[in-house]
Scaffold this motif. Structure first.
Motif, PDB file in Angstrom:
ATOM      1  N   VAL A 128       0.861  -1.176   0.000  1.00  0.00           N
ATOM      2  CA  VAL A 128       0.000   0.000   0.000  1.00  0.00           C
ATOM      3  C   VAL A 128       0.902   1.232   0.000  1.00  0.00           C
ATOM      4  N   GLY A 129       0.893   1.945  -1.112  1.00  0.00           N
ATOM      5  CA  GLY A 129       1.696   3.171  -1.219  1.00  0.00           C
ATOM      6  C   GLY A 129       0.873   4.340  -0.701  1.00  0.00           C
ATOM      7  N   ILE A 130       1.413   5.042   0.285  1.00  0.00           N
ATOM      8  CA  ILE A 130       0.640   6.111   0.917  1.00  0.00           C
ATOM      9  C   ILE A 130       1.344   7.457   0.777  1.00  0.00           C
ATOM     10  N   ASN A 131       0.646   8.416   0.223  1.00  0.00           N
ATOM     11  CA  ASN A 131       1.143   9.781   0.135  1.00  0.00           C
ATOM     12  C   ASN A 131       0.500  10.563   1.285  1.00  0.00           C
ATOM     13  N   HIS A 132       1.248  10.671   2.372  1.00  0.00           N
ATOM     14  CA  HIS A 132       0.731  11.304   3.598  1.00  0.00           C
ATOM     15  C   HIS A 132       0.831  12.822   3.402  1.00  0.00           C
ATOM     16  N   LEU A 133      -0.157  13.365   2.700  1.00  0.00           N
ATOM     17  CA  LEU A 133      -0.096  14.770   2.290  1.00  0.00           C
ATOM     18  C   LEU A 133       0.082  15.728   3.471  1.00  0.00           C
ATOM     19  N   GLY A 134       0.934  16.710   3.267  1.00  0.00           N
ATOM     20  CA  GLY A 134       1.045  17.788   4.243  1.00  0.00           C
ATOM     21  C   GLY A 134      -0.034  18.802   3.908  1.00  0.00           C
ATOM     22  N   ASP A 135      -1.237  18.554   4.429  1.00  0.00           N
ATOM     23  CA  ASP A 135      -2.366  19.413   4.057  1.00  0.00           C
ATOM     24  C   ASP A 135      -3.028  19.991   5.310  1.00  0.00           C
ATOM     25  N   TYR A 136      -2.243  20.164   6.344  1.00  0.00           N
ATOM     26  CA  TYR A 136      -2.784  20.617   7.616  1.00  0.00           C
ATOM     27  C   TYR A 136      -1.846  21.695   8.157  1.00  0.00           C
ATOM     28  N   GLY A 137      -2.391  22.798   8.543  1.00  0.00           N
ATOM     29  CA  GLY A 137      -1.502  23.766   9.176  1.00  0.00           C
ATOM     30  C   GLY A 137      -1.865  25.205   8.876  1.00  0.00           C
ATOM     31  N   THR A 138      -1.244  26.087   9.626  1.00  0.00           N
ATOM     32  CA  THR A 138      -1.580  27.505   9.540  1.00  0.00           C
ATOM     33  C   THR A 138      -1.188  28.106   8.193  1.00  0.00           C
ATOM     34  N   GLN A 139      -0.272  27.420   7.463  1.00  0.00           N
ATOM     35  CA  GLN A 139       0.152  28.028   6.198  1.00  0.00           C
ATOM     36  C   GLN A 139      -1.005  28.202   5.212  1.00  0.00           C
ATOM     37  N   PHE A 140      -2.051  27.388   5.362  1.00  0.00           N
ATOM     38  CA  PHE A 140      -3.172  27.528   4.423  1.00  0.00           C
ATOM     39  C   PHE A 140      -3.988  28.788   4.729  1.00  0.00           C
ATOM     40  N   GLY A 141      -3.977  29.177   5.976  1.00  0.00           N
ATOM     41  CA  GLY A 141      -4.596  30.457   6.336  1.00  0.00           C
ATOM     42  C   GLY A 141      -3.824  31.588   5.676  1.00  0.00           C
ATOM     43  N   LYS A 142      -2.512  31.493   5.725  1.00  0.00           N
ATOM     44  CA  LYS A 142      -1.665  32.523   5.115  1.00  0.00           C
ATOM     45  C   LYS A 142      -1.890  32.590   3.612  1.00  0.00           C
ATOM     46  N   LEU A 143      -2.000  31.427   3.022  1.00  0.00           N
ATOM     47  CA  LEU A 143      -2.174  31.360   1.581  1.00  0.00           C
ATOM     48  C   LEU A 143      -3.491  32.003   1.154  1.00  0.00           C
ATOM     49  N   ILE A 144      -4.545  31.677   1.879  1.00  0.00           N
ATOM     50  CA  ILE A 144      -5.843  32.256   1.538  1.00  0.00           C
ATOM     51  C   ILE A 144      -5.792  33.775   1.694  1.00  0.00           C
ATOM     52  N   CYS A 145      -5.146  34.204   2.759  1.00  0.00           N
ATOM     53  CA  CYS A 145      -5.015  35.637   3.000  1.00  0.00           C
ATOM     54  C   CYS A 145      -4.254  36.306   1.852  1.00  0.00           C
ATOM     55  N   ALA A 146      -3.137  35.704   1.440  1.00  0.00           N
ATOM     56  CA  ALA A 146      -2.332  36.261   0.353  1.00  0.00           C
ATOM     57  C   ALA A 146      -3.156  36.298  -0.930  1.00  0.00           C
ATOM     58  N   TYR A 147      -3.908  35.235  -1.164  1.00  0.00           N
ATOM     59  CA  TYR A 147      -4.722  35.160  -2.376  1.00  0.00           C
ATOM     60  C   TYR A 147      -5.778  36.254  -2.391  1.00  0.00           C
ATOM     61  N   LYS A 148      -6.403  36.462  -1.234  1.00  0.00           N
ATOM     62  CA  LYS A 148      -7.449  37.486  -1.148  1.00  0.00           C
ATOM     63  C   LYS A 148      -6.872  38.878  -1.422  1.00  0.00           C
ATOM     64  N   HIS A 149      -5.649  39.101  -0.965  1.00  0.00           N
ATOM     65  CA  HIS A 149      -5.061  40.428  -1.143  1.00  0.00           C
ATOM     66  C   HIS A 149      -4.479  40.635  -2.536  1.00  0.00           C
ATOM     67  N   TRP A 150      -3.761  39.628  -3.026  1.00  0.00           N
ATOM     68  CA  TRP A 150      -2.961  39.866  -4.234  1.00  0.00           C
ATOM     69  C   TRP A 150      -3.286  38.954  -5.408  1.00  0.00           C
ATOM     70  N   GLY A 151      -4.065  37.911  -5.173  1.00  0.00           N
ATOM     71  CA  GLY A 151      -4.230  36.909  -6.229  1.00  0.00           C
ATOM     72  C   GLY A 151      -5.461  37.136  -7.078  1.00  0.00           C
ATOM     73  N   ASN A 152      -5.514  36.435  -8.208  1.00  0.00           N
ATOM     74  CA  ASN A 152      -6.774  36.345  -8.928  1.00  0.00           C
ATOM     75  C   ASN A 152      -6.879  34.980  -9.585  1.00  0.00           C
ATOM     76  N   ARG A 153      -8.131  34.572  -9.834  1.00  0.00           N
ATOM     77  CA  ARG A 153      -8.406  33.189 -10.223  1.00  0.00           C
ATOM     78  C   ARG A 153      -7.667  32.762 -11.490  1.00  0.00           C
ATOM     79  N   GLU A 154      -7.727  33.605 -12.535  1.00  0.00           N
ATOM     80  CA  GLU A 154      -7.117  33.201 -13.817  1.00  0.00           C
ATOM     81  C   GLU A 154      -5.620  32.958 -13.660  1.00  0.00           C
ATOM     82  N   GLU A 155      -4.988  33.883 -12.956  1.00  0.00           N
ATOM     83  CA  GLU A 155      -3.531  33.758 -12.814  1.00  0.00           C
ATOM     84  C   GLU A 155      -3.140  32.474 -12.090  1.00  0.00           C
ATOM     85  N   VAL A 156      -3.857  32.176 -11.026  1.00  0.00           N
ATOM     86  CA  VAL A 156      -3.525  30.974 -10.252  1.00  0.00           C
ATOM     87  C   VAL A 156      -3.849  29.722 -11.067  1.00  0.00           C
ATOM     88  N   GLU A 157      -4.992  29.775 -11.767  1.00  0.00           N
ATOM     89  CA  GLU A 157      -5.379  28.633 -12.602  1.00  0.00           C
ATOM     90  C   GLU A 157      -4.285  28.369 -13.636  1.00  0.00           C
TER      91      GLU A 157
END
Ligand code: ARG
Length: 555
Positions: free
Chosen positions: A148-177
């Motif tokens: 059983v090959g397991i990819n134990h994703l690092g998908d937990y943590g405060t960095q996602f709060g930071k990312l959302i915040c950065a996206y709200k301030h400076w990002g836009n959907r097309e560019e990220v897409e």
């Protein structure tokens, strides 16, 4: 038949297994040898005396034709005709199954590897875990285990709060897409360099929103996650690695409480400066943090839940973690806590640690966005391989396709050639050398063998009583050792045993190729040598396949 095992068995000594039987560096010393130095301690005699005594009692037979004792080594000569026949028949009959086994039937091995961090760069530092894990995955399957090959994703943590915040301030959907993971990473890096107090506060709030199940925050998070996974999957395809589960850290959110309850019940939890910890001082380790003072869980808490989940779900025989040695302490702590909880399977959890990979020019800083993306390393290797092929063999068909196999193979082989715990410096020129101990060298040897076979009519019968010459016999012995090499590689979690074997077999074959005529040889020599060539090609292919490397037909 496995000759090393045969020899070991007939020695009839408890402490000797086939792994103790070695191939001597030159064949005048015999075909196989037992160094008696290890025995000297337990038997309280000198290695020379032990070798002499063992020699006198060793029964020779139709397989082992002679035994001698020299300088503390017990040397064995085998019946060359019999061995050659056995091995060639076995390789040619088993084909791409040669080396496989049923030893793992009924047993499951979990392998946690690659384990990417969502929205963070997938850089050269992730090469080793991905290819070591990928090789172990194929190796265990080949030996009959369920894996059983397991990819134990690092998908937990405060960095996602930071990312959302950065996206709200400076990002836009097309560019990220459009920019995918690179655009996400840029936002994250920008947050880390430009965010003020107010943005930090917002980021914590966004993190809290993700945690509390807020729809919009979770949609953004899932979007970042899917962009990251889409990106890494492209790389996994190139490297030929696969996973059966992408259950990451977040997956364990609701699976930690039972663990915490159990720890409390078993009186293993202690308060320390407001936090909940398991005291590991008696074992010479710092305490294992389970809950922070604000009640938040930690990396170790999620790993405790994950290990328990894996045991309950897969009932593993072994649970491996292919993670850099920087996390040695983390895994020692987690395994210790499991043991203290009374999980008898804690002993089956193994940290397969490996060293650092850096590039020759030293660029590997992950801070400030100065990262060497793994994808770029692979692409650059493919480009360089193309240039080399163009130089050496401009008329070759499918140059692009071959360059891809060679370039990717060079990256993988380069990362798997050394003992995994060593730090390695990655050099493009070195991994792409046709002469060094490289994947390219092995592939080139395979292409050479293939070209001989293509020029023959492909029809031959293995002669019955052919006595192989020295060069031929060296190849035979290498071929014979493959199944045992695979078992040792699995036992030690060391893919480098396989890569080193491939180089050694290629070297022996090339010596034979240069010294002996194949297509223009006469009598029994010709069919024997063609069989030897075919068996070598097959075995090299099988070895490379375990490492995730394909063999080009021509080069
Ligand atoms: N994502 C982690 C890192 O990059 C590795 C996770 C390893 N697996 C585990 N079960 N802890 O450091």
């Amino acid at each position: 038949m496995d000759y090393r095992q045969y020899i070991a068995q007939k020695l009839n000594l408890d402490c000797i297994t086939s792994a103790d039987i070695v191939l001597p560096p030159n064949s005048e010393m015999g075909d196989y040898a037992l160094p008696c130095f290890k025995l000297a301690k337990t038997m309280r005699k000198s290695p020379a005396v032990i070798a002499e005594e063992l020699k006198n009692s060793y029964p020779t037979d139709g397989v082992i034709s002679g035994v001698s004792a020299v300088n503390g080594y017990l040397n064995f000569s085998v019946n060359k005709i019999g061995l050659a026949n056995d091995v060639l028949n076995e390789v040619l009959n088993s084909g791409d199954k040669y080396g496989s086994s049923t030893q793992g039937n009924g047993k499951t091995v979990c392998i946690d590897y690659s384990s990417v961090n969502i929205a963070k760069p997938f850089h050269i530092g992730h090469l080793s875990t991905t290819v070591i894990g990928g090789a172990l995955y194929k190796l265990y399957k080949f030996l009959g285990y369920k894996v059983v090959g397991i990819n134990h994703l690092g998908d937990y943590g405060t960095q996602f709060g930071k990312l959302i915040c950065a996206y709200k301030h400076w990002g836009n959907r097309e560019e990220v897409e459009k920019g995918g993971i690179h655009a996400i990473n840029d936002l994250y890096v920008r947050f880390n360099t430009e965010a003020d107090e107010e943005m930090e506060r917002e980021a914590r709030e966004y993190f809290r929103l993700i945690e509390s199940g807020d729809k919009q925050a979770n949609e953004l998070f899932e979007w970042f996650k899917s962009l990251t996974l889409k990106y890494v999957q492209g790389i996994y395809e190139k490297l030929g690695v696969e996973f059966d589960s992408y259950a990451g850290e977040r997956f364990y959110t609701d699976k930690m409480q039972p663990i915490i309850d159990e720890l409390r019940e078993k009186q293993l939890l202690k308060e320390s400066e407001g936090a909940q910890v398991v005291d590991l001082e008696p074992y010479g380790m710092p305490p294992c943090l389970i809950l922070r003072s604000d009640g938040a869980s930690l990396y170790a808490t999620r790993d405790l839940a994950a290990a328990t989940y894996r045991k309950n779900t897969y009932d593993f025989y072994k649970n491996l973690y292919v993670v850099a040695y920087q996390q040695n302490l983390h895994f020692k702590q987690v395994f210790k806590v499991l043991e203290l909880m009374g999980k008898d399977w804690a002993k089956d959890c193994i940290h397969v640690a490996y060293g650092m990979v850096s590039l020759e020019d030293g660029a590997m800083s992950t801070r400030k966005g100065k990262v060497v993306w793994l994808e770029d390393v692979i692409n650059r290797c493919i480009e360089k391989a193309y240039t080399v092929i163009e130089e050496k063999n401009p008329d070759l068909e499918n140059k692009r396709d071959i360059a891809e196999k060679v370039g990717v193979g060079a990256v993988i082989f380069g990362a798997l050639y050394n003992n995994k715990i060593k730090d390695v410096v990655f050099s493009y020129d070195k991994v792409l050398s046709f002469e060094g101990e490289t994947g390219v060298y092995v592939q080139y040897t395979g292409a050479r063998a293939n070209s001989v076979l293509l020029k023959s009519d492909g029809k031959f019968n293995l002669p019955d009583n052919y006595e192989p010459n020295a060069q031929e016999f060296e190849v035979i012995k290498e071929l014979a050792s493959f199944p045992e090499i695979l078992k040792e590689a699995a036992e030690k979690y060391e893919p480098c045993y396989v890569s080193r074997f491939a180089v050694s077999l290629a070297q022996k074959f090339n010596k034979f190729y240069i010294d002996c005529k194949i297509l223009s040889s006469e009598g029994d020599s010709k069919p024997f040598r063609l069989a030897l060539t075919k068996a070598t090609l097959q075995t090299l292919k099988n070895a490379l396949a375990i490492l995730g490397i394909s063999m080009p037909e021509k080069m």
